[in-house]
Design a protein around this motif. Structure first.
Motif, mmCIF file in Angstrom:
data_model
loop_
_atom_site.group_PDB
_atom_site.id
_atom_site.type_symbol
_atom_site.label_atom_id
_atom_site.label_comp_id
_atom_site.label_asym_id
_atom_site.label_seq_id
_atom_site.Cartn_x
_atom_site.Cartn_y
_atom_site.Cartn_z
ATOM 1 N N LEU A 28 -6.611 8.075 8.736
ATOM 2 C CA LEU A 28 -7.227 7.900 10.040
ATOM 3 C C LEU A 28 -7.083 6.451 10.472
ATOM 4 N N LEU A 70 -7.799 3.763 13.608
ATOM 5 C CA LEU A 70 -8.481 3.551 14.893
ATOM 6 C C LEU A 70 -8.019 2.252 15.537
ATOM 7 N N PRO A 86 -2.351 -4.743 2.768
ATOM 8 C CA PRO A 86 -3.688 -4.738 2.153
ATOM 9 C C PRO A 86 -4.492 -3.481 2.481
ATOM 10 N N VAL A 87 -4.338 -2.978 3.705
ATOM 11 C CA VAL A 87 -5.279 -1.981 4.216
ATOM 12 C C VAL A 87 -5.053 -0.598 3.626
ATOM 13 N N LEU A 101 -7.163 1.137 0.962
ATOM 14 C CA LEU A 101 -8.452 1.770 1.232
ATOM 15 C C LEU A 101 -8.253 3.230 1.595
ATOM 16 N N LYS A 102 -9.370 3.969 1.568
ATOM 17 C CA LYS A 102 -9.252 5.404 1.822
ATOM 18 C C LYS A 102 -10.149 5.850 2.960
ATOM 19 N N ASP A 126 -12.576 6.825 5.672
ATOM 20 C CA ASP A 126 -13.324 6.161 6.727
ATOM 21 C C ASP A 126 -13.270 4.647 6.612
ATOM 22 N N TYR A 127 -13.095 4.133 5.397
ATOM 23 C CA TYR A 127 -12.976 2.693 5.242
ATOM 24 C C TYR A 127 -11.698 2.201 5.895
ATOM 25 N N ILE A 145 -12.250 2.078 9.655
ATOM 26 C CA ILE A 145 -13.019 0.951 10.192
ATOM 27 C C ILE A 145 -12.213 -0.339 10.113
ATOM 28 N N VAL A 146 -11.379 -0.484 9.083
ATOM 29 C CA VAL A 146 -10.588 -1.714 8.981
ATOM 30 C C VAL A 146 -9.500 -1.740 10.049
ATOM 31 N N LEU A 168 -9.747 -0.327 12.906
ATOM 32 C CA LEU A 168 -10.506 -0.617 14.130
ATOM 33 C C LEU A 168 -10.740 -2.124 14.243
ATOM 34 N N ALA A 169 -11.138 -2.736 13.115
ATOM 35 C CA ALA A 169 -11.406 -4.169 13.113
ATOM 36 C C ALA A 169 -10.146 -4.956 13.463
ATOM 37 N N PHE A 170 -9.005 -4.550 12.902
ATOM 38 C CA PHE A 170 -7.757 -5.244 13.208
ATOM 39 C C PHE A 170 -7.421 -5.142 14.690
ATOM 40 N N GLU A 225 -9.450 -4.827 17.156
ATOM 41 C CA GLU A 225 -10.350 -5.691 17.922
ATOM 42 C C GLU A 225 -9.975 -7.163 17.756
ATOM 43 N N PHE A 234 -15.266 -9.209 12.455
ATOM 44 C CA PHE A 234 -14.350 -8.194 11.943
ATOM 45 C C PHE A 234 -13.502 -8.736 10.797
ATOM 46 N N ILE A 283 -13.094 -7.290 6.933
ATOM 47 C CA ILE A 283 -11.835 -6.940 6.271
ATOM 48 C C ILE A 283 -11.764 -7.601 4.899
ATOM 49 N N LEU A 298 -11.547 -5.732 1.284
ATOM 50 C CA LEU A 298 -10.390 -5.894 0.407
ATOM 51 C C LEU A 298 -10.831 -6.302 -0.992
#
Lengths: 360, 294
Positions: free
Chosen positions: A70, A72, A124-125, A128-129, A131-132, A135-136, A138-140, A142, B271, B275, B279
C-alpha cells in the motif's frame, strides 16, 4: 501441452488487445465528438487530466495490485516528475530546441527523476510492511510537497542559484531569471501536452505495465505478493523485484506529472494536487477499479473524474453525492453479504436462461 | 526562557494529538483498520460545540457534553453502516477506501451546513493564564486545561481497560477475535464500544484544538488527523501508552521545528522524524515486533 500454453497465451494477448482497443476507441470517439462540436469546453479541458489520472491509476496499480504494497505517496512522485520536467522546459524554452524534442526530453527527465526518487525511497522503506509502509510513503509525499513549496531556483550567466528561504537570497545578477519561486511554483511552462500525447503516453504506460505483469519478472513480483517467504525460499530476490516494481511505478507517476505540468501555465504544489489527498484519490481509482485489474483502473479513473463534473448542475451537493456513491459502490463491490446476494441474483438469471433454452 | 514556553506549548499541542491518536490506536488494535474518517470526527465535534456555544449561547459545559455524546453516536453509526459490512471483505483496502468515503461525506455535510469560510471558535476555557518567572513565561488557560484533561482521560482509560470487564474484553478481541468469541465475548459490541470511546475522545480533542487554534473550517480535522495517525504509528500502533508518548513527542517536535528551524518546514520535519524512527524501530517505539512464522 504446447497447444494448451498457446491457448493461454492467446487469452492474455486478447485481454491486452481489448485494453488497448478500449483506449484507442475512446480516443477516436472523443476526437469525432470534438470535431463535430458536440463536446463542451469543460469536458474538453478534462481530457488531458483524464489521461493523467488514468496513467497514475495504472502505475499505482503496479504497486498496490501487483506488488501488493500500500503506497499513499504516489502524488509525491508525480510532483517530482512535474517540477523537474517543467524546470527543464522552462530553462530550454528560449533555446533552439524544437518543442517536440524538448517535450520528449522533459518526459525522459521527469520519468528518470521520479524513478530515481522511487528507488532511493524504496531502498529503506520497502523493508517495512503493510500499514507502516503506507504511512511512510504518505510522509515522503508530504515532505516532497513541503520542500518544493520552499524551493527557490534561479538562473543567470553564473549558472543556477538555489535557496530555501526567498528570492533575495539567490544573489542573482540583474538579468537572471527566477524559475522556481517557492510557493508560487513555476509559471509560464510551455503548453506542450494535448489529448493525443496523453493517449499515447497512456498506451505506452499500459504497454510497459502489461508486459511487465506477463513477463518472468512480473510473475516473480506476484509471487512475492502472494507469499514473501515462499517466494524467497525458491530463490526470488525479494529486494530486487520489490524495488523494480516500486521504481517503475514511480517513474510512470513521473510521466503523469510531466503531462500534468505541461497542460497548465502555472504549476504550484498545493495540498490539492500533490498532497496526500491526491494520493488517496488515485488509490480510490485503483481499489474501485479492482486491485490488480489494469483495465478496471482506467475505467474507474475515467468514471470518478467525470462524475463530479457531470454532477456540476447540482452545485454544492455534487461532492456530497460523490462521497455517498463512493461508499455505496465500495459496499456493493466488497461486502461479503452483497457479493453473496449478487451471486444469488446472477444464478437466478442464469437458471431462467437455461430453462428457456431447454424449452426451445 | 522561550525554550520553556515552547516546550509547554509543544506538550499542549502534543496532548491534543495524543487524544486523537488514542482513537486511531484503539480502533487499529481491535479492528485492524485505519480509520481515515477519525480526523473529521474532530471537526464535527468542534462544530457542534461552536453551534451550541457561539450560535445558541449555551454554557460551554453543555456544548462540550453535547459534542461528546453526538460524536460517540456518530462513531457507532459510521462503524455500523460503513465498516461492519466490510469486516470480512477479501481485501483490507476495501474498508480503508470506505473510510475515505466517510471522511469526504463528513467534510461535505459540514461544508453544506456551515460554508467554507473559517469560523472564529470561542474558547470554552475560562481558566486564567498562569504567569511564571516574573511574567517571562505565560501559560494560557487553554494549555493548562488541555494538558490536564489529556492526563486525566489517559489515566481513566488505562483504568477502564485494565480493571473493567468491558476493557478486558477489548484486549481479548484485539488479541484474537475468534478465541474471544468462543469465550462468550460479544465481539460486535466490543468493536462498537471501541469506536464509541475513540469518537468521544475525538470530540474532546476537537474542542481543545479549536480553543487553542480558533479557526474552524470543514477541513480543520484532516491535517491534525494525519498528524495524530503519525503519532500513533510513532508510538507503536495498537499501544495506548505509545499513543500518549508519540503524540506528545510529535507536538514538541512540531513546535520546536517551527520555532528554531523554519515555520514552513515544520510538517516536513515531523514526517522526517517519523521515517527515521520507523527505520530504526520498524514497529514504533512501543510496538511489539511479531516474528513471522513459516
Amino acid at each position: 501441452m504446447k497447444k494448451l500454453s498457446n491457448k493461454k497465451m492467446n487469452k492474455t494477448f486478447r485481454d491486452n488487445l481489448i485494453t488497448y482497443g478500449m483506449v484507442i476507441a475512446a480516443y477516436v470517439i472523443m476526437q469525432i465528438l470534438v470535431s463535430a462540436g458536440a463536446v463542451s469546453s469543460l469536458i474538453q479541458g478534462l481530457l488531458v487530466p483524464l489521461c493523467t489520472y488514468a496513467i497514475l491509476a495504472v502505475s499505482l496499480n503496479l504497486t498496490v495490485g501487483i506488488l501488493g504494497e500500500l503506497s499513499l505517496g504516489h502524488a509525491g512522485f508525480m510532483c517530482i516528475g512535474a517540477f523537474t520536467s517543467a524546470f527543464f522546459s522552462k530553462v530550454m524554452e528560449n533555446t533552439a530546441l524544437p518543442s517536440g524534442l524538448r517535450f520528449f526530453c522533459a518526459l525522459l527527465i521527469g520519468a528518470l527523476f521520479a524513478g530515481i526518487f522511487g528507488l532511493l525511497i524504496g531502498i529503506p522503506v520497502l523493508r517495512l510492511k503493510g500499514d507502516y509502509l503506507a504511512i511512510v510513503t504518505l510522509a515522503f509525499g508530504e515532505i516532497i510537497k513541503n520542500l518544493v513549496n520552499i524551493l527557490f531556483v534561479g538562473l543567470d550567466e553564473n549558472g543556477f542559484h538555489i535557496s530555501f528561504t526567498n528570492t533575495m537570497d539567490l544573489n542573482m545578477s540583474e538579468d537572471g531569471q527566477v524559475i522556481i519561486k517557492g510557493a508560487q511554483g513555476i509559471t509560464g511552462t510551455p503548453h506542450d501536452s494535448n489529448f493525443t500525447i496523453g493517449i499515447v503516453l497512456l498506451l505506452v504506460t499500459l504497454f510497459i505495465v502489461l508486459n511487465l505483469i506477463h513477463s518472468r519478472d512480473g510473475r516473480a513480483i506476484m509471487a512475492i505478493r502472494d507469499n514473501t517467504i515462499a517466494a524467497e525460499s525458491v530463490g526470488i530476490h525479494i529486494t530486487k523485484y520489490k524495488l523494480m516494481a516500486f521504481s517503475i511505478s514511480a517513474a510512470l507517476a513521473g510521466v503523469a506529472g510531466v503531462l500534468y505540468a505541461h497542460n497548465l501555465s502555472t504549476l504550484t504544489a498545493l495540498p490539492k494536487n500533490f498532497g496526500y489527498n491526491m494520493s488517496i484519490m488515485i488509490l480510490v481509482f485503483v481499489v474501485l477499479g479492482g486491485i490488480g485489474n489494469i483495465r478496471g483502473s482506467i475505467i474507474a479513473s475515467v468514471i470518478l473524474t467525470l462524475l463530479p463534473e457531470l454532477l456540476r448542475g447540482l452545485n454544492d451537493y455534487r461532492m456530497l453525492i460523490y462521497s455517498i456513491v463512493l461508499i455505496v459502490m465500495m459496499l456493493f463491490n466488497w461486502a461479503p453479504k452483497c457479493i453473496e446476494w449478487r451471486e444469488k441474483v446472477a444464478a437466478r438469471f442464469k437458471s431462467k436462461k437455461s430453462v428457456k433454452k431447454e424449452a426451445e | 526562557m522561550s525554550f520553556i514556553s515552547y516546550l509547554i506549548n509543544g506538550i499542549s499541542l502534543g496532548s491534543v494529538y495524543a487524544l486523537i491518536a488514542l482513537g486511531y490506536t484503539m480502533v487499529y488494535g481491535i479492528a485492524k483498520m485505519l480509520n481515515f474518517a477519525h480526523g473529521d470526527v474532530i471537526m464535527v465535534g468542534a462544530f457542534i460545540t461552536y453551534t451550541m456555544c457561539s450560535t445558541m449561547g449555551l454554557s460551554p459545559v453543555i456544548g462540550v457534553l453535547a459534542a461528546v455524546v453526538a460524536c460517540t453516536l456518530l462513531g457507532m453509526a459510521i462503524e455500523k453502516v460503513a465498516y461492519k459490512p466490510l469486516r470480512k471483505a477479501a481485501s483490507p483496502l476495501a474498508v480503508l477506501i470506505t473510510a475515505i468515503g466517510v471522511s469526504y461525506l463528513l467534510q461535505n455535510v459540514a461544508l453544506l451546513i456551515f460554508g467554507a469560510n473559517a469560523k472564529a471558535f470561542t474558547s470554552v476555557v475560562s481558566v486564567p493564564a498562569l504567569k511564571l518567572a516574573d511574567g517571562q513565561i505565560n501559560i494560557t488557560g487553554e494549555t493548562i486545561v488541555t494538558i490536564l484533561s489529556c492526563l486525566v482521560i489517559m489515566a481513566g482509560l488505562m483504568l477502564f481497560i485494565n480493571k473493567t470487564k468491558a476493557g478486558q474484553a477489548m484486549l481479548a478481541v484485539s488479541e484474537d477475535k475468534g478465541a474471544a468469541q468462543l469465550m462468550g465475548i460479544n465481539v460486535d459490541g466490543t468493536i462498537a464500544l471501541t469506536f464509541a470511546i475513540g469518537s468521544g475522545l475525538a470530540a474532546v480533542a476537537g474542542v481543545l484544538l479549536c480553543s487553542a487554534y480558533p479557526s474552524l473550517t470543514p477541513y480543520t480535522g484532516s491535517m491534525p488527523g494525519i498528524k495524530a495517525f503519525v503519532a500513533a504509528v510513532f508510538g507503536g500502533i495498537g499501544s495506548i501508552p505509545g499513543a500518549l508518548v508519540g503524540g506528545i513527542l510529535l507536538g514538541i517536535i512540531e513546535i520546536f521545528g517551527k520555532a528554531y528551524i523554519s515555520s514552513q518546514m515544520a510538517d516536513a520535519i515531523v514526517f522526517a522524524v517519523l521515517i527515521v524512527v520507523l527505520l530504526v524501530k520498524p514497529a514504533g517505539l512501543f510496538g511489539k515486533n511479531i516474528q513471522e512464522k513459516v
